[in-house]
Design a protein around this motif. Structure first.
Motif, short mmCIF file in Angstrom:
data_model
loop_
_atom_site.label_atom_id
_atom_site.label_comp_id
_atom_site.label_asym_id
_atom_site.label_seq_id
_atom_site.Cartn_x
_atom_site.Cartn_y
_atom_site.Cartn_z
N CYS A 62 33.85 36.31 38.95
CA CYS A 62 32.54 36.58 39.43
C CYS A 62 31.43 35.84 38.57
O CYS A 62 31.57 35.70 37.48
CB CYS A 62 32.27 38.26 38.93
SG CYS A 62 30.56 38.98 39.10
N VAL A 63 30.44 35.26 39.27
CA VAL A 63 29.55 34.40 38.62
C VAL A 63 28.40 35.23 37.96
O VAL A 63 27.45 34.49 37.77
CB VAL A 63 29.11 33.18 39.67
CG1 VAL A 63 30.01 32.33 40.02
CG2 VAL A 63 28.55 33.97 40.90
N SER A 64 28.29 36.62 38.12
CA SER A 64 27.15 37.22 37.68
C SER A 64 25.83 36.98 38.20
O SER A 64 25.03 36.95 37.36
CB SER A 64 27.24 37.20 35.96
OG SER A 64 28.69 37.48 35.50
N VAL A 78 28.34 44.47 40.28
CA VAL A 78 29.77 44.16 40.00
C VAL A 78 29.58 43.32 38.62
O VAL A 78 30.54 43.55 37.74
CB VAL A 78 30.25 43.11 41.24
CG1 VAL A 78 31.39 42.21 40.64
CG2 VAL A 78 30.85 43.91 42.42
N PRO A 79 28.63 42.48 38.44
CA PRO A 79 28.44 42.06 36.95
C PRO A 79 28.78 42.89 35.71
O PRO A 79 29.43 42.59 34.73
CB PRO A 79 27.38 41.30 36.96
CG PRO A 79 27.16 40.97 38.48
CD PRO A 79 27.62 41.96 39.18
N ALA A 80 27.99 44.17 36.20
CA ALA A 80 27.97 45.21 35.01
C ALA A 80 29.30 46.02 34.98
O ALA A 80 29.72 46.16 33.83
CB ALA A 80 26.83 46.37 35.21
N ALA A 81 29.78 46.19 36.18
CA ALA A 81 31.22 46.73 36.07
C ALA A 81 32.15 45.92 35.38
O ALA A 81 33.20 46.19 34.72
CB ALA A 81 31.65 47.17 37.46
N LEU A 82 32.20 44.45 35.91
CA LEU A 82 33.23 43.69 35.46
C LEU A 82 33.11 43.20 34.01
O LEU A 82 33.98 42.90 33.34
CB LEU A 82 33.33 42.32 36.34
CG LEU A 82 33.91 42.55 37.66
CD1 LEU A 82 33.99 41.20 38.38
CD2 LEU A 82 35.25 43.39 37.76
N ALA A 84 32.06 45.46 31.70
CA ALA A 84 32.81 46.49 30.93
C ALA A 84 34.48 46.29 31.10
O ALA A 84 35.04 46.42 30.27
CB ALA A 84 32.42 47.96 31.60
N LEU A 85 34.85 45.92 32.17
CA LEU A 85 36.29 45.57 32.38
C LEU A 85 36.72 44.39 31.51
O LEU A 85 37.79 44.60 30.75
CB LEU A 85 36.65 45.23 33.62
CG LEU A 85 38.24 44.96 34.15
CD1 LEU A 85 38.92 46.31 33.72
CD2 LEU A 85 38.33 44.43 35.65
N ARG A 86 35.93 43.30 31.45
CA ARG A 86 36.15 42.39 30.36
C ARG A 86 36.46 42.85 28.75
O ARG A 86 37.04 42.30 28.19
CB ARG A 86 35.05 41.40 30.47
CG ARG A 86 35.42 40.49 31.86
CD ARG A 86 34.26 39.35 32.11
NE ARG A 86 34.36 38.48 33.02
CZ ARG A 86 33.54 38.01 33.97
NH1 ARG A 86 32.05 38.16 33.87
NH2 ARG A 86 33.73 37.04 34.75
N ALA A 87 35.21 43.67 28.69
CA ALA A 87 35.39 44.28 27.28
C ALA A 87 36.53 45.01 26.91
O ALA A 87 37.08 44.91 25.65
CB ALA A 87 34.09 45.09 27.18
N HIS A 207 27.42 40.30 30.32
CA HIS A 207 28.35 40.01 31.47
C HIS A 207 29.98 39.37 31.06
O HIS A 207 30.66 39.67 31.89
CB HIS A 207 27.82 39.03 32.51
CG HIS A 207 26.57 39.53 33.07
ND1 HIS A 207 25.52 38.85 33.78
CD2 HIS A 207 26.22 40.84 33.35
CE1 HIS A 207 24.64 39.74 34.27
NE2 HIS A 207 24.92 40.76 33.88
N ALA A 208 29.94 38.85 30.10
CA ALA A 208 31.02 38.19 29.60
C ALA A 208 32.11 39.17 29.03
O ALA A 208 33.21 38.74 28.58
CB ALA A 208 30.74 37.03 28.58
N GLY A 209 31.64 40.29 28.85
CA GLY A 209 32.60 41.44 28.16
C GLY A 209 31.97 41.47 26.63
O GLY A 209 33.16 41.80 25.99
#
Length: 408
Positions: A62-64, A78-82, A84-87, A207-209
């Motif tokens: 995802c390019v955020s 999606v950037p916000a959701a991902l 959180a997933l990255r974190a 966005h990077a988690g």
């Protein structure tokens, strides 16, 4: 797994498919925002379905850009959701990205110095994209195209104090952007306060988690703003402006501040180009006949102040240009993402390259037919886009931040 919109789910309308750069470049629907939301909805009820590695593979694509949130009738991001997933499934890209952002005062100038040598260094084909990006970090000031004069007498400067929020790129490797922004404000009778204690806007860290690092950056910026008596924050980077505007959504940032702080903060973030709309302009002999404008993902789609400034300056030039020369915008882009992608550059560089190639294809479609002439230069209003496009530009194509083409 945490979820930024627990009360809302994807309704599978597919509007995000029309705007997602990753889906449009790859043609893979499993990489679309719709597919990612479906998968994350399944994980909320059955978190054991996804192990760490597949989670990383999903989150890294995802390019955020945030276009899906603007298109979504549910307002899903999606950037916000991902983020959180990255974190929750952190890996080496998070570790490296945090050091790249937080240690940039030393790392970025060092890489810019290396970039000066990059075109002359031998490197295997696989390393050439990296060497091109290093070369883009090296600062080679271009000749300006427009000279701006002071606005007409009677133009009132703002009643509140003004401070620049230059952003990471300008502070670390493009200080002349901040100097030029200061000179332009002073031309309008605005003397900005010295920029102190600001750090990254935090958006790329989120966005990077890296939510803790993002929270610390936001707190530092709000504290600096309060200590400066809550001035107007003037920025010349579309992504910084977007990130700063997002602070009001983080309630925890404002618990210990005056009640009006969140609203006043949002009202305080002003693009530099807004201040320059009515400046008289002289076109210089160094100006090209045509230029192309790359509209950053995080710029307003309909009322981009940077695009408005460039088009206003171009509209003034037929009468003002020496020898009857004209400078004309070749048209707006289709808002193709440049492929910068933040942490995605580390984890999925080939996919970033596909998005970037689609961007250049769109920019090339704006070129008017010219025999035996270099393609028109590209101008943009985002620090990250400037570096990304400079590092990937075809031969003989110049890329500039719009501050590059102005002088006083």
């Amino acid at each position: 797994m945490s979820h930024p919109h627990p009360a809302r789910d994807c309704i599978l309308c597919g509007r995000c498919l029309d705007v997602c750069p990753v889906f449009l470049a790859s043609g893979k629907e499993e990489l679309s925002p719709k597919a990612k939301h479906q998968l994350m909805a399944a994980l909320r009820s059955n978190p054991q379905l996804l192990e760490a590695l597949p989670a990383r593979l999903l989150a890294d694509k995802c390019v955020s850009c945030g276009r899906c949130e603007k298109a979504c009738p549910q307002g899903l991001s999606v950037p916000a959701a991902l983020g959180a997933l990255r974190a929750e499934h952190a890996g080496w890209p998070q570790w490296l990205w945090q050091r790249w952002i937080n240690g940039g005062n030393i790392l970025w100038p060092a890489m810019a110095t290396l970039g000066r040598m990059a075109p002359r260094l031998p490197a295997p084909a696989a390393a050439r994209p990296l060497m091109e990006k290093l070369a883009a970090m090296h600062d080679t000031p271009p000749q300006p195209w427009f000279r701006m004069a002071a606005p007409a007498a009677g133009t009132q400067p703002p009643l509140r104090p003004v401070m620049l929020f230059s952003g990471c790129t300008a502070r670390r490797i493009r200080p002349r952007w901040s100097s030029k922004a200061t000179a332009l404000l002073e031309l309008a009778g605005i003397r900005p306060q010295p920029e102190t204690a600001f750090t990254c806007c935090g958006a790329t860290l989120e966005h990077a988690g890296l939510p803790d690092a993002a929270r610390q950056a936001r707190h530092a910026n709000i504290t600096a703003w309060h200590n400066a008596d809550r001035p107007l924050l003037v920025t010349f980077c579309a992504t910084c402006a977007h990130g700063l505007h997002g602070y009001a959504r983080h309630d925890e940032l404002w618990h210990e501040t005056p009640p009006d702080s969140a609203t006043l903060w949002t009202q305080s973030v002003v693009p530099l180009s807004v201040f320059l709309q009515k400046f008289p302009v002289q076109v210089l002999d160094t100006a090209p006949e045509w230029f192309r404008y790359h509209q950053p993902c995080h710029a307003p789609a309909q009322h981009d102040p940077d695009a408005a400034l460039l088009y206003a300056m171009a509209a003034q030039t037929p009468a003002a240009a020496a020898h009857g020369r004209r400078i004309r915008p070749a048209g707006m882009t289709t808002r193709q993402c440049c492929g910068m992608g933040g942490v995605m550059q580390l984890a999925a560089p080939s996919l970033c390259g596909m998005v970037n190639a689609a961007c250049w294809q769109a920019l090339d479609s704006l070129c008017p037919a010219q025999d035996n002439a270099c393609p028109p230069p590209v101008v943009t209003g985002c620090s990250g886009c400037t570096l990304q496009l400079s590092g990937t530009a075809p031969e003989h194509v110049a890329v500039h931040h719009w501050l590059d083409v102005l002088t006083v």
